[in-house]
Scaffold this motif. Structure first.
Motif, PDB file in Angstrom:
ATOM      1  N   ASP A 157       1.141   5.095   1.820  1.00 21.81           N
ATOM      2  CA  ASP A 157       0.645   5.691   3.069  1.00 21.81           C
ATOM      3  C   ASP A 157      -0.157   6.957   2.813  1.00 21.81           C
ATOM      4  OD1 ASP A 157       1.635   3.792   4.715  1.00 21.81           O
ATOM      5  OD2 ASP A 157       2.955   5.116   5.854  1.00 21.81           O
TER       6      ASP A 157
ATOM      7  N   HIS B  43       0.857  -1.192   0.000  1.00 26.85           N
ATOM      8  CA  HIS B  43       0.000   0.000   0.000  1.00 26.85           C
ATOM      9  C   HIS B  43       0.892   1.240   0.000  1.00 26.85           C
ATOM     10  CE1 HIS B  43       1.131  -0.622   4.199  1.00 26.85           C
ATOM     11  NE2 HIS B  43       1.017   0.692   4.353  1.00 26.85           N
TER      12      HIS B  43
ATOM     13  N   GLN C 236       8.581   8.258   3.209  1.00 25.37           N
ATOM     14  CA  GLN C 236       8.458   7.672   4.545  1.00 25.37           C
ATOM     15  C   GLN C 236       9.821   7.150   5.002  1.00 25.37           C
ATOM     16  OE1 GLN C 236       6.181   4.372   7.283  1.00 25.37           O
ATOM     17  NE2 GLN C 236       5.634   4.425   5.139  1.00 25.37           N
TER      18      GLN C 236
ATOM     19  N   HIS D 213       4.567  -0.308   0.054  1.00 22.15           N
ATOM     20  CA  HIS D 213       5.278  -1.061   1.076  1.00 22.15           C
ATOM     21  C   HIS D 213       4.291  -1.904   1.876  1.00 22.15           C
ATOM     22  CE1 HIS D 213       3.928   2.598   3.110  1.00 22.15           C
ATOM     23  NE2 HIS D 213       3.901   1.874   4.230  1.00 22.15           N
TER      24      HIS D 213
HETATM   25 FE   LIG Z   1       2.243   1.981   5.693  1.00 23.49          FE
END
Ligand SMILES: [Fe+2]
Length: 366
Positions: free
Chosen positions: A190, A188, A201, A329
Protein backbone atom coordinates in the motif's frame (compact mmCIF):
# COMPACT_ATOMS: atom_id res chain seq x y z
CA UNK A 1 32.61 -8.43 28.51
CA UNK A 2 33.86 -6.75 31.66
CA UNK A 3 34.78 -3.43 33.22
CA UNK A 4 38.32 -2.76 34.44
CA UNK A 5 40.01 0.14 36.25
CA UNK A 6 43.52 1.53 35.81
CA UNK A 7 44.81 4.87 37.16
CA UNK A 8 41.40 6.52 37.60
CA UNK A 9 40.36 5.39 34.14
CA UNK A 10 37.55 2.97 33.29
CA UNK A 11 38.11 0.36 30.59
CA UNK A 12 35.67 -1.86 28.77
CA UNK A 13 37.09 -5.20 27.73
CA UNK A 14 35.48 -7.42 25.15
CA UNK A 15 37.07 -10.44 23.44
CA UNK A 16 40.60 -9.25 24.20
CA UNK A 17 39.91 -5.69 23.01
CA UNK A 18 40.35 -3.10 25.76
CA UNK A 19 39.05 0.45 25.30
CA UNK A 20 38.80 3.40 27.64
CA UNK A 21 35.33 4.70 28.41
CA UNK A 22 35.18 8.47 28.09
CA UNK A 23 34.67 10.05 31.56
CA UNK A 24 32.00 12.34 30.13
CA UNK A 25 30.02 9.30 28.92
CA UNK A 26 29.96 8.04 32.50
CA UNK A 27 29.24 11.49 33.97
CA UNK A 28 26.15 12.06 31.81
CA UNK A 29 24.80 8.69 32.96
CA UNK A 30 24.67 9.72 36.62
CA UNK A 31 21.46 8.10 37.87
CA UNK A 32 20.92 9.72 41.28
CA UNK A 33 17.59 11.40 41.85
CA UNK A 34 18.96 14.89 41.28
CA UNK A 35 20.03 13.87 37.81
CA UNK A 36 17.32 11.59 36.45
CA UNK A 37 13.56 11.61 36.77
CA UNK A 38 12.69 8.18 38.13
CA UNK A 39 9.50 7.56 36.17
CA UNK A 40 10.49 8.89 32.73
CA UNK A 41 14.22 8.19 32.96
CA UNK A 42 14.75 11.62 31.42
CA UNK A 43 17.71 13.73 32.49
CA UNK A 44 17.07 16.58 34.90
CA UNK A 45 20.17 18.36 33.64
CA UNK A 46 21.48 19.43 30.26
CA UNK A 47 24.80 17.65 29.59
CA UNK A 48 25.82 20.32 27.06
CA UNK A 49 26.07 22.73 30.01
CA UNK A 50 28.56 20.56 31.91
CA UNK A 51 32.29 21.28 31.99
CA UNK A 52 33.83 19.58 28.99
CA UNK A 53 37.01 18.44 30.74
CA UNK A 54 35.29 16.03 33.09
CA UNK A 55 37.83 13.85 34.85
CA UNK A 56 37.55 10.99 37.31
CA UNK A 57 39.00 11.64 40.79
CA UNK A 58 38.08 8.41 42.58
CA UNK A 59 36.85 5.03 41.47
CA UNK A 60 35.55 1.94 43.14
CA UNK A 61 34.43 -1.24 41.38
CA UNK A 62 32.44 -4.03 43.03
CA UNK A 63 30.56 -7.00 41.54
CA UNK A 64 27.48 -5.01 40.73
CA UNK A 65 28.40 -1.33 40.91
CA UNK A 66 30.87 1.21 39.66
CA UNK A 67 31.21 4.18 42.05
CA UNK A 68 32.75 7.33 40.65
CA UNK A 69 33.70 10.73 42.04
CA UNK A 70 34.17 13.28 39.25
CA UNK A 71 36.27 16.47 39.30
CA UNK A 72 33.10 18.61 39.38
CA UNK A 73 32.30 17.10 42.81
CA UNK A 74 29.51 14.80 41.57
CA UNK A 75 29.42 11.28 42.92
CA UNK A 76 27.49 8.49 41.22
CA UNK A 77 26.91 4.77 41.55
CA UNK A 78 26.31 3.05 38.21
CA UNK A 79 25.03 -0.49 37.76
CA UNK A 80 27.54 -2.59 35.83
CA UNK A 81 24.80 -4.48 34.02
CA UNK A 82 23.40 -1.21 32.62
CA UNK A 83 26.80 -0.20 31.27
CA UNK A 84 27.30 -3.61 29.66
CA UNK A 85 23.82 -3.46 28.13
CA UNK A 86 24.71 -0.23 26.33
CA UNK A 87 27.81 -1.82 24.87
CA UNK A 88 26.02 -4.88 23.58
CA UNK A 89 24.35 -2.72 20.91
CA UNK A 90 21.47 -5.14 20.73
CA UNK A 91 18.30 -3.90 19.12
CA UNK A 92 15.57 -6.02 20.66
CA UNK A 93 13.12 -5.67 17.76
CA UNK A 94 15.76 -6.44 15.08
CA UNK A 95 16.87 -9.45 17.10
CA UNK A 96 13.49 -11.14 16.49
CA UNK A 97 14.34 -13.40 13.61
CA UNK A 98 12.11 -13.27 10.54
CA UNK A 99 10.68 -16.62 9.52
CA UNK A 100 10.43 -16.99 5.76
CA UNK A 101 7.22 -18.55 4.57
CA UNK A 102 5.46 -19.48 1.33
CA UNK A 103 2.18 -21.12 0.30
CA UNK A 104 2.97 -24.16 2.46
CA UNK A 105 2.56 -22.08 5.64
CA UNK A 106 0.18 -24.31 7.55
CA UNK A 107 -1.23 -22.27 10.36
CA UNK A 108 -2.30 -18.66 10.38
CA UNK A 109 -1.18 -16.77 13.43
CA UNK A 110 -4.50 -16.46 15.24
CA UNK A 111 -5.07 -14.86 18.62
CA UNK A 112 -8.45 -14.45 20.24
CA UNK A 113 -9.40 -10.91 21.16
CA UNK A 114 -10.32 -10.16 24.78
CA UNK A 115 -11.27 -6.81 26.20
CA UNK A 116 -8.04 -6.40 28.16
CA UNK A 117 -5.77 -8.01 25.59
CA UNK A 118 -3.70 -4.83 25.03
CA UNK A 119 -2.17 -5.20 28.50
CA UNK A 120 -1.96 -8.99 28.54
CA UNK A 121 0.84 -11.43 27.76
CA UNK A 122 -1.24 -12.64 24.75
CA UNK A 123 -0.57 -9.29 23.06
CA UNK A 124 3.16 -9.73 23.63
CA UNK A 125 2.97 -13.19 21.98
CA UNK A 126 0.88 -11.78 19.12
CA UNK A 127 3.37 -8.98 18.46
CA UNK A 128 6.32 -11.37 18.52
CA UNK A 129 4.44 -13.49 15.97
CA UNK A 130 3.81 -10.35 13.90
CA UNK A 131 7.54 -9.60 13.77
CA UNK A 132 8.39 -13.21 12.90
CA UNK A 133 5.85 -13.71 10.11
CA UNK A 134 4.96 -10.15 9.14
CA UNK A 135 1.32 -10.61 10.01
CA UNK A 136 -1.05 -11.71 12.74
CA UNK A 137 -4.81 -12.24 12.90
CA UNK A 138 -7.02 -11.42 15.87
CA UNK A 139 -10.35 -13.26 16.07
CA UNK A 140 -13.66 -12.03 17.50
CA UNK A 141 -12.73 -8.35 17.50
CA UNK A 142 -15.88 -6.22 18.10
CA UNK A 143 -17.29 -4.94 14.82
CA UNK A 144 -19.48 -2.07 16.04
CA UNK A 145 -18.77 1.68 16.12
CA UNK A 146 -15.56 1.65 14.06
CA UNK A 147 -13.80 -0.39 16.73
CA UNK A 148 -10.71 -0.47 14.48
CA UNK A 149 -9.86 3.03 15.75
CA UNK A 150 -9.86 1.82 19.38
CA UNK A 151 -7.84 -1.20 18.38
CA UNK A 152 -5.16 0.80 16.56
CA UNK A 153 -4.97 3.45 19.28
CA UNK A 154 -4.69 0.80 21.99
CA UNK A 155 -1.51 -0.51 20.40
CA UNK A 156 -0.14 2.91 19.48
CA UNK A 157 -1.49 5.77 17.39
CA UNK A 158 -3.38 5.69 14.13
CA UNK A 159 -1.42 7.01 11.17
CA UNK A 160 -3.85 9.21 9.34
CA UNK A 161 -3.61 9.50 5.53
CA UNK A 162 -5.57 11.36 2.88
CA UNK A 163 -7.92 8.35 2.85
CA UNK A 164 -8.86 9.49 6.36
CA UNK A 165 -8.28 8.17 9.85
CA UNK A 166 -9.64 4.85 8.62
CA UNK A 167 -11.26 3.74 5.37
CA UNK A 168 -14.17 1.52 4.43
CA UNK A 169 -13.36 -1.14 1.85
CA UNK A 170 -16.45 -2.00 -0.14
CA UNK A 171 -17.42 -1.57 -3.75
CA UNK A 172 -18.79 1.89 -4.43
CA UNK A 173 -19.64 4.03 -7.46
CA UNK A 174 -16.88 6.23 -9.02
CA UNK A 175 -14.05 4.77 -6.93
CA UNK A 176 -10.73 6.67 -6.65
CA UNK A 177 -8.90 3.40 -6.08
CA UNK A 178 -9.42 -0.17 -7.36
CA UNK A 179 -9.74 -1.29 -3.72
CA UNK A 180 -13.25 0.16 -3.80
CA UNK A 181 -14.45 -2.14 -6.59
CA UNK A 182 -15.23 -5.88 -6.53
CA UNK A 183 -12.32 -6.63 -8.89
CA UNK A 184 -9.49 -8.95 -7.92
CA UNK A 185 -6.47 -7.14 -6.51
CA UNK A 186 -3.13 -8.72 -7.32
CA UNK A 187 -0.45 -8.69 -4.59
CA UNK A 188 0.73 -5.18 -3.86
CA UNK A 189 2.04 -3.00 -1.07
CA UNK A 190 0.00 0.00 0.00
CA UNK A 191 0.88 3.63 -0.55
CA UNK A 192 4.35 3.23 -2.10
CA UNK A 193 4.02 6.87 -3.20
CA UNK A 194 3.81 8.18 0.37
CA UNK A 195 6.81 9.49 2.31
CA UNK A 196 7.18 7.75 4.65
CA UNK A 197 5.15 4.73 3.55
CA UNK A 198 2.72 3.66 6.33
CA UNK A 199 4.40 0.74 8.09
CA UNK A 200 1.54 -1.50 9.16
CA UNK A 201 -1.91 -1.99 7.71
CA UNK A 202 -4.82 -3.15 9.83
CA UNK A 203 -7.83 -4.68 8.03
CA UNK A 204 -10.91 -5.51 10.04
CA UNK A 205 -13.65 -7.65 8.53
CA UNK A 206 -17.08 -6.36 9.51
CA UNK A 207 -19.00 -8.71 7.25
CA UNK A 208 -18.17 -11.02 4.38
CA UNK A 209 -21.18 -12.77 2.85
CA UNK A 210 -19.82 -13.36 -0.66
CA UNK A 211 -18.40 -16.65 -1.92
CA UNK A 212 -15.24 -15.01 -3.34
CA UNK A 213 -13.30 -12.11 -1.88
CA UNK A 214 -10.52 -14.22 -0.33
CA UNK A 215 -7.62 -12.32 1.21
CA UNK A 216 -4.16 -13.08 -0.14
CA UNK A 217 -0.73 -12.51 1.38
CA UNK A 218 2.79 -12.95 0.01
CA UNK A 219 6.01 -12.71 2.00
CA UNK A 220 8.11 -10.13 0.15
CA UNK A 221 11.10 -11.14 2.25
CA UNK A 222 10.92 -14.76 1.04
CA UNK A 223 10.54 -13.64 -2.58
CA UNK A 224 13.45 -11.19 -2.25
CA UNK A 225 15.71 -13.95 -0.90
CA UNK A 226 14.64 -16.21 -3.76
CA UNK A 227 15.42 -13.50 -6.31
CA UNK A 228 18.79 -12.79 -4.70
CA UNK A 229 19.76 -16.46 -4.91
CA UNK A 230 18.38 -17.43 -8.32
CA UNK A 231 18.38 -14.14 -10.26
CA UNK A 232 21.20 -11.99 -8.84
CA UNK A 233 21.21 -9.52 -11.77
CA UNK A 234 17.51 -8.83 -11.28
CA UNK A 235 18.00 -8.50 -7.54
CA UNK A 236 20.82 -6.02 -8.12
CA UNK A 237 18.93 -3.72 -10.46
CA UNK A 238 15.76 -3.74 -8.32
CA UNK A 239 17.81 -2.77 -5.26
CA UNK A 240 19.59 0.02 -7.15
CA UNK A 241 17.13 1.85 -9.40
CA UNK A 242 14.82 4.33 -7.75
CA UNK A 243 11.45 4.50 -9.48
CA UNK A 244 8.76 7.12 -9.09
CA UNK A 245 5.55 5.99 -7.44
CA UNK A 246 2.65 8.33 -7.84
CA UNK A 247 -0.95 8.79 -6.77
CA UNK A 248 -3.15 11.47 -8.26
CA UNK A 249 -6.48 12.52 -6.81
CA UNK A 250 -8.58 15.66 -7.15
CA UNK A 251 -6.96 17.46 -4.23
CA UNK A 252 -3.53 15.93 -3.98
CA UNK A 253 -0.57 14.60 -5.92
CA UNK A 254 1.65 12.21 -3.98
CA UNK A 255 5.01 11.11 -5.35
CA UNK A 256 8.04 9.33 -3.99
CA UNK A 257 11.18 7.86 -5.52
CA UNK A 258 12.33 4.53 -4.14
CA UNK A 259 13.78 1.14 -5.04
CA UNK A 260 11.38 -1.79 -5.47
CA UNK A 261 13.58 -3.64 -3.00
CA UNK A 262 15.13 -1.36 -0.45
CA UNK A 263 18.11 -2.50 1.62
CA UNK A 264 19.33 -1.12 4.92
CA UNK A 265 22.81 0.29 5.65
CA UNK A 266 24.09 -3.30 6.09
CA UNK A 267 22.68 -4.35 2.69
CA UNK A 268 20.02 -6.39 4.42
CA UNK A 269 16.32 -6.52 3.52
CA UNK A 270 14.45 -3.41 4.61
CA UNK A 271 11.35 -2.88 2.50
CA UNK A 272 9.60 -3.89 -0.70
CA UNK A 273 7.34 -1.67 -2.74
CA UNK A 274 5.20 -3.18 -5.46
CA UNK A 275 2.27 -1.60 -7.21
CA UNK A 276 2.70 -1.93 -10.97
CA UNK A 277 -0.13 0.48 -11.75
CA UNK A 278 1.65 3.30 -9.98
CA UNK A 279 5.36 2.94 -10.77
CA UNK A 280 7.36 4.91 -13.33
CA UNK A 281 10.94 3.97 -14.05
CA UNK A 282 13.23 6.85 -15.06
CA UNK A 283 14.46 7.09 -18.64
CA UNK A 284 17.71 5.14 -18.77
CA UNK A 285 19.68 3.61 -21.61
CA UNK A 286 17.90 0.89 -23.53
CA UNK A 287 20.02 -2.03 -22.25
CA UNK A 288 19.50 -1.02 -18.64
CA UNK A 289 15.77 -0.60 -19.15
CA UNK A 290 15.67 -3.99 -20.85
CA UNK A 291 17.21 -5.54 -17.74
CA UNK A 292 14.92 -3.54 -15.44
CA UNK A 293 11.77 -4.67 -17.29
CA UNK A 294 12.91 -8.31 -17.19
CA UNK A 295 13.58 -7.96 -13.46
CA UNK A 296 10.19 -6.38 -12.81
CA UNK A 297 8.46 -9.13 -14.80
CA UNK A 298 10.30 -11.80 -12.85
CA UNK A 299 9.48 -10.35 -9.44
CA UNK A 300 5.87 -9.86 -10.51
CA UNK A 301 5.77 -13.50 -11.65
CA UNK A 302 7.12 -14.62 -8.27
CA UNK A 303 4.77 -12.39 -6.26
CA UNK A 304 1.82 -13.72 -8.28
CA UNK A 305 2.82 -17.38 -8.32
CA UNK A 306 0.95 -20.05 -6.35
CA UNK A 307 4.24 -21.00 -4.73
CA UNK A 308 4.38 -17.96 -2.48
CA UNK A 309 0.78 -16.88 -1.91
CA UNK A 310 -1.49 -17.86 0.95
CA UNK A 311 -5.22 -17.40 0.53
CA UNK A 312 -7.81 -17.34 3.27
CA UNK A 313 -11.19 -15.91 4.02
CA UNK A 314 -11.67 -13.24 6.62
CA UNK A 315 -14.90 -13.65 8.59
CA UNK A 316 -16.82 -11.10 10.57
CA UNK A 317 -14.69 -10.02 13.57
CA UNK A 318 -11.34 -11.09 12.07
CA UNK A 319 -8.70 -8.39 12.21
CA UNK A 320 -5.57 -8.79 10.09
CA UNK A 321 -2.49 -6.79 11.01
CA UNK A 322 0.24 -6.90 8.36
CA UNK A 323 3.66 -5.40 7.76
CA UNK A 324 3.35 -3.20 4.69
CA UNK A 325 7.16 -3.04 4.33
CA UNK A 326 7.49 -6.82 4.16
CA UNK A 327 4.26 -8.37 2.93
CA UNK A 328 2.17 -7.92 -0.20
CA UNK A 329 -1.55 -8.28 0.05
CA UNK A 330 -4.45 -8.65 -2.33
CA UNK A 331 -7.82 -10.30 -2.74
CA UNK A 332 -9.71 -12.49 -5.16
CA UNK A 333 -12.68 -11.00 -7.03
CA UNK A 334 -16.22 -11.33 -5.76
CA UNK A 335 -19.76 -10.83 -6.93
CA UNK A 336 -21.22 -7.82 -5.10
CA UNK A 337 -24.73 -9.11 -5.92
CA UNK A 338 -24.21 -12.12 -3.65
CA UNK A 339 -24.21 -10.03 -0.48
CA UNK A 340 -22.19 -7.59 1.54
CA UNK A 341 -18.40 -7.57 1.83
CA UNK A 342 -17.30 -4.84 4.16
CA UNK A 343 -13.85 -4.33 5.61
CA UNK A 344 -12.41 -1.37 7.48
CA UNK A 345 -8.76 -0.45 7.24
CA UNK A 346 -6.25 1.89 8.82
CA UNK A 347 -2.51 2.25 9.33
CA UNK A 348 -0.15 2.43 12.25
CA UNK A 349 3.62 2.91 12.22
CA UNK A 350 6.38 0.76 13.68
CA UNK A 351 6.79 2.98 16.72
CA UNK A 352 3.33 1.77 17.80
CA UNK A 353 4.10 -1.95 17.73
CA UNK A 354 7.69 -1.52 18.92
CA UNK A 355 6.64 0.70 21.81
CA UNK A 356 3.89 -1.70 22.87
CA UNK A 357 6.11 -4.75 22.57
CA UNK A 358 8.91 -3.20 24.64
CA UNK A 359 6.39 -2.09 27.26
CA UNK A 360 4.90 -5.60 27.55
CA UNK A 361 8.37 -7.14 27.70
CA UNK A 362 9.17 -4.85 30.62
CA UNK A 363 5.79 -5.49 32.28
CA UNK A 364 6.07 -9.29 32.17
CA UNK A 365 9.79 -9.27 32.86
CA UNK A 366 10.54 -11.28 29.74
FE1 LIG B 1 -4.07 -2.53 -0.50
Amino acid sequence: MKIQLTDNKVFFENEGLKKEIHPFWLRERATEENFVDKSTQQRLFDPTELKKDIQIKELNLSDKFLEILFNDGIKTKLEIKNILKEFSNLDYIRSIEKIKWNSSLGKLNNFEFKEKIFEEKTMYDALISFYKYGFVIFKKVPTKNNFIINFANSIGSIRRTNFGEFFNVKSKPNPNDLAYTSLALSPHTDNPYRNPVPCIQILHCIENKVSGGYSTLVDGYTVTEKLKKDFPKYYKILTEIKVRFQFIDQNVILEDWAEMIQLDENKKFKQVRFSPRLDFVPLMNKEKLELYYSARNKISELYNSDEFRIEFKLSSGDLLMMDNYRLLHGRTSYDANEGARFLQGCYIDYDSTEGKLKHLKRKFNI
